[in-house]
Design a protein around this motif. Structure first.
Motif, PDB file in Angstrom:
ATOM      1  N   LEU A 136       6.805  31.602  29.385  1.00 16.22           N
ATOM      2  CA  LEU A 136       6.688  30.652  30.495  1.00 16.22           C
ATOM      3  C   LEU A 136       5.295  30.042  30.601  1.00 16.22           C
ATOM      4  CD1 LEU A 136       6.483  32.441  33.950  1.00 16.22           C
ATOM      5  CD2 LEU A 136       6.041  33.608  31.810  1.00 16.22           C
ATOM      6  N   PHE A 137       4.284  30.599  29.927  1.00 15.46           N
ATOM      7  CA  PHE A 137       2.940  30.034  29.941  1.00 15.46           C
ATOM      8  C   PHE A 137       2.633  29.224  28.685  1.00 15.46           C
ATOM      9  CE2 PHE A 137       1.412  33.731  32.803  1.00 15.46           C
ATOM     10  CZ  PHE A 137       1.857  33.050  33.926  1.00 15.46           C
ATOM     11  N   GLY A 138       3.567  29.148  27.756  1.00 20.73           N
ATOM     12  CA  GLY A 138       3.294  28.471  26.497  1.00 20.73           C
ATOM     13  C   GLY A 138       4.342  27.441  26.154  1.00 20.73           C
ATOM     14  N   ARG A 139       4.280  26.980  24.928  1.00 16.34           N
ATOM     15  CA  ARG A 139       5.272  26.035  24.417  1.00 16.34           C
ATOM     16  C   ARG A 139       5.864  26.597  23.136  1.00 16.34           C
ATOM     17  NH1 ARG A 139       4.750  21.445  27.367  1.00 16.34           N
ATOM     18  NH2 ARG A 139       2.690  20.909  28.179  1.00 16.34           N
ATOM     19  N   VAL A 140       7.168  26.454  22.978  1.00 15.50           N
ATOM     20  CA  VAL A 140       7.851  26.900  21.766  1.00 15.50           C
ATOM     21  C   VAL A 140       7.798  25.760  20.763  1.00 15.50           C
ATOM     22  CG1 VAL A 140       9.998  27.754  20.781  1.00 15.50           C
ATOM     23  CG2 VAL A 140       9.342  28.403  23.110  1.00 15.50           C
ATOM     24  N   ARG A 141       7.056  25.943  19.700  1.00 15.94           N
ATOM     25  CA  ARG A 141       6.920  24.897  18.704  1.00 15.94           C
ATOM     26  C   ARG A 141       8.278  24.563  18.072  1.00 15.94           C
ATOM     27  NH1 ARG A 141       2.535  26.638  14.468  1.00 15.94           N
ATOM     28  NH2 ARG A 141       3.674  28.605  14.680  1.00 15.94           N
ATOM     29  N   MET A 142       8.516  23.287  17.893  1.00 15.01           N
ATOM     30  CA  MET A 142       9.734  22.778  17.243  1.00 15.01           C
ATOM     31  C   MET A 142      11.013  23.196  17.971  1.00 15.01           C
ATOM     32  SD  MET A 142       8.828  23.041  13.171  1.00 15.01           S
ATOM     33  CE  MET A 142       8.705  24.830  13.146  1.00 15.01           C
ATOM     34  N   GLU A 143      10.897  23.442  19.293  1.00 12.40           N
ATOM     35  CA  GLU A 143      12.079  23.832  20.070  1.00 12.40           C
ATOM     36  C   GLU A 143      13.187  22.789  19.961  1.00 12.40           C
ATOM     37  OE1 GLU A 143      13.462  24.272  24.733  1.00 12.40           O
ATOM     38  OE2 GLU A 143      11.360  23.907  24.237  1.00 12.40           O
ATOM     39  N   ARG A 144      12.828  21.505  20.095  1.00 10.28           N
ATOM     40  CA  ARG A 144      13.840  20.452  20.054  1.00 10.28           C
ATOM     41  C   ARG A 144      14.497  20.385  18.680  1.00 10.28           C
ATOM     42  NH1 ARG A 144      10.987  15.404  23.333  1.00 10.28           N
ATOM     43  NH2 ARG A 144      10.830  16.472  25.365  1.00 10.28           N
ATOM     44  N   LEU A 145      13.693  20.592  17.624  1.00 10.18           N
ATOM     45  CA  LEU A 145      14.252  20.570  16.277  1.00 10.18           C
ATOM     46  C   LEU A 145      15.232  21.726  16.084  1.00 10.18           C
ATOM     47  CD1 LEU A 145      14.395  19.522  13.377  1.00 10.18           C
ATOM     48  CD2 LEU A 145      12.376  20.938  12.861  1.00 10.18           C
ATOM     49  N   LYS A 147      16.995  23.230  18.301  1.00  5.29           N
ATOM     50  CA  LYS A 147      18.226  22.948  19.046  1.00  5.29           C
ATOM     51  C   LYS A 147      19.076  21.901  18.316  1.00  5.29           C
ATOM     52  CE  LYS A 147      16.573  24.106  23.687  1.00  5.29           C
ATOM     53  NZ  LYS A 147      16.266  23.596  25.043  1.00  5.29           N
ATOM     54  N   LEU A 148      18.402  20.915  17.742  1.00  8.91           N
ATOM     55  CA  LEU A 148      19.113  19.847  17.061  1.00  8.91           C
ATOM     56  C   LEU A 148      19.900  20.364  15.859  1.00  8.91           C
ATOM     57  CD1 LEU A 148      19.581  16.759  16.935  1.00  8.91           C
ATOM     58  CD2 LEU A 148      17.584  16.635  15.407  1.00  8.91           C
ATOM     59  N   VAL A 149      19.310  21.321  15.138  1.00 13.80           N
ATOM     60  CA  VAL A 149      19.951  21.811  13.907  1.00 13.80           C
ATOM     61  C   VAL A 149      20.849  23.022  14.163  1.00 13.80           C
ATOM     62  CG1 VAL A 149      18.084  20.937  12.472  1.00 13.80           C
ATOM     63  CG2 VAL A 149      17.980  23.298  13.300  1.00 13.80           C
ATOM     64  N   SER A 150      21.087  23.356  15.432  1.00 10.83           N
ATOM     65  CA  SER A 150      21.935  24.519  15.729  1.00 10.83           C
ATOM     66  C   SER A 150      23.014  24.178  16.756  1.00 10.83           C
ATOM     67  CB  SER A 150      21.082  25.687  16.229  1.00 10.83           C
ATOM     68  OG  SER A 150      20.375  25.315  17.413  1.00 10.83           O
ATOM     69  N   PRO A 151      23.861  23.194  16.466  1.00  8.02           N
ATOM     70  CA  PRO A 151      24.976  22.877  17.380  1.00  8.02           C
ATOM     71  C   PRO A 151      26.019  23.989  17.339  1.00  8.02           C
ATOM     72  CG  PRO A 151      25.221  21.656  15.349  1.00  8.02           C
ATOM     73  CD  PRO A 151      23.891  22.343  15.267  1.00  8.02           C
ATOM     74  N   ARG A 203      21.475  31.841  18.949  1.00 11.97           N
ATOM     75  CA  ARG A 203      21.645  30.399  19.103  1.00 11.97           C
ATOM     76  C   ARG A 203      21.883  30.037  20.568  1.00 11.97           C
ATOM     77  NH1 ARG A 203      24.893  26.485  19.971  1.00 11.97           N
ATOM     78  NH2 ARG A 203      26.641  27.891  20.401  1.00 11.97           N
ATOM     79  N   ARG A 204      22.703  30.837  21.241  1.00 14.20           N
ATOM     80  CA  ARG A 204      22.970  30.557  22.651  1.00 14.20           C
ATOM     81  C   ARG A 204      21.694  30.677  23.487  1.00 14.20           C
ATOM     82  NH1 ARG A 204      27.847  31.797  20.658  1.00 14.20           N
ATOM     83  NH2 ARG A 204      29.642  30.816  21.681  1.00 14.20           N
ATOM     84  N   LEU A 205      20.903  31.698  23.220  1.00 18.67           N
ATOM     85  CA  LEU A 205      19.639  31.848  23.945  1.00 18.67           C
ATOM     86  C   LEU A 205      18.741  30.638  23.734  1.00 18.67           C
ATOM     87  CD1 LEU A 205      18.897  35.619  23.380  1.00 18.67           C
ATOM     88  CD2 LEU A 205      18.798  34.477  25.600  1.00 18.67           C
ATOM     89  N   LEU A 206      18.688  30.166  22.511  1.00 15.17           N
ATOM     90  CA  LEU A 206      17.858  29.006  22.201  1.00 15.17           C
ATOM     91  C   LEU A 206      18.247  27.810  23.055  1.00 15.17           C
ATOM     92  CD1 LEU A 206      15.734  27.644  20.360  1.00 15.17           C
ATOM     93  CD2 LEU A 206      17.586  27.169  18.742  1.00 15.17           C
ATOM     94  N   HIS A 207      19.546  27.668  23.320  1.00 18.23           N
ATOM     95  CA  HIS A 207      20.025  26.482  24.022  1.00 18.23           C
ATOM     96  C   HIS A 207      20.067  26.634  25.537  1.00 18.23           C
ATOM     97  CE1 HIS A 207      21.394  23.799  20.712  1.00 18.23           C
ATOM     98  NE2 HIS A 207      21.333  24.924  20.036  1.00 18.23           N
TER      99      HIS A 207
END
Length: 227
Positions: A136-145, A147-151, A203-207
């Motif tokens: 919660l104090f940081g950023r997850v690098r490439m989070e959007r990527l 999510k994009l590659v894990s439908p 994968r679910r946690l990621l999303h």
């Protein structure tokens, strides 16, 4: 798998209201001051393997669960299980089952978000809190990527993609000192991933977990009331 063959550690399974079961590893005196250790995304109770004996030796009752979707806890195919709010409720039920009214809490990465939210919702149940590299104090690098590659459509093949070498390389990337990662460590982190439901849970946690960092102002407003 850990803690097989290790003296002084006990394993139990705690049932939750939603039908899930959590595996819990404990050590130390039964009447000791409770300390709850929470691992991050993709981890398990094995993460805290070197903490059990020192904390138990100084009188702590050490309680370490495999969080939902991790280790040898249940891994249902249900998005609702993997929200931060659901994780917070699982921790509350775990402490109830262990008859713990107040505990110290140490939490790493993803679990830092869970621990902070638990303290907000249940301030009288947390004596002290230590957050290690909290999400919660940081950023997850490439989070959007990620999510994009894990439908959802890749759930059918995802378990086959988790190879031992991938687990090894990933952990060497995130260890502060990669030379400390042993072959046994790789095996212990890789083993739970061989359950097909493990990769789907990750994968679910990621999303659905909620990885966005809030503003400084909102974080101050959230945490300032905690004593």
């Amino acid at each position: 798998m850990f803690p097989a063959g290790q003296a002084g550690l006990s394993v139990s399974y705690v049932g939750l209201a939603n039908g899930m079961t959590l595996r819990v590893v404990t050590s130390g005196p039964a009447d000791g001051r409770p300390v709850l250790l929470l691992h991050g995304w993709g981890g398990s109770s094995y993460m805290w393997r070197d903490w059990f004996a020192p904390l138990g030796d100084i009188g702590y009752r050490v309680i370490v669960p495999d969080l939902p979707g991790h280790g040898l806890s249940d891994k249902p195919d249900d998005d609702a299980v993997y929200t931060c709010a659901a994780m917070v409720d699982a921790i509350r039920q775990l402490l109830d089952a262990e008859h713990v009214t107040v505990a110290d809490v140490v939490a790493q990465s993803m679990a830092g978000s869970i621990a902070a939210a638990f303290a907000e919702a249940n301030p009288v149940r947390v004596k002290r809190i230590a957050l290690v590299n909290p999400a919660l104090f940081g950023r997850v690098r490439m989070e959007r990527l990620f999510k994009l590659v894990s439908p959802p459509i890749i759930d059918a093949v995802l378990p086959r993609l988790v190879r031992r070498w991938i687990v090894s390389r990933t952990h060497r990337m995130v260890y502060g000192d990669p030379s400390r990662l042993t072959e046994q460590d790789v095996d212990e982190y890789w083993a739970p991933s061989q359950f097909p439901s493990h990769a789907r849970a990750m994968r679910r946690l990621l999303h659905v977990f909620g990885w966005n960092r809030a503003s400084i102002e909102s974080m101050v407003a959230r945490l300032a009331p905690l004593a």
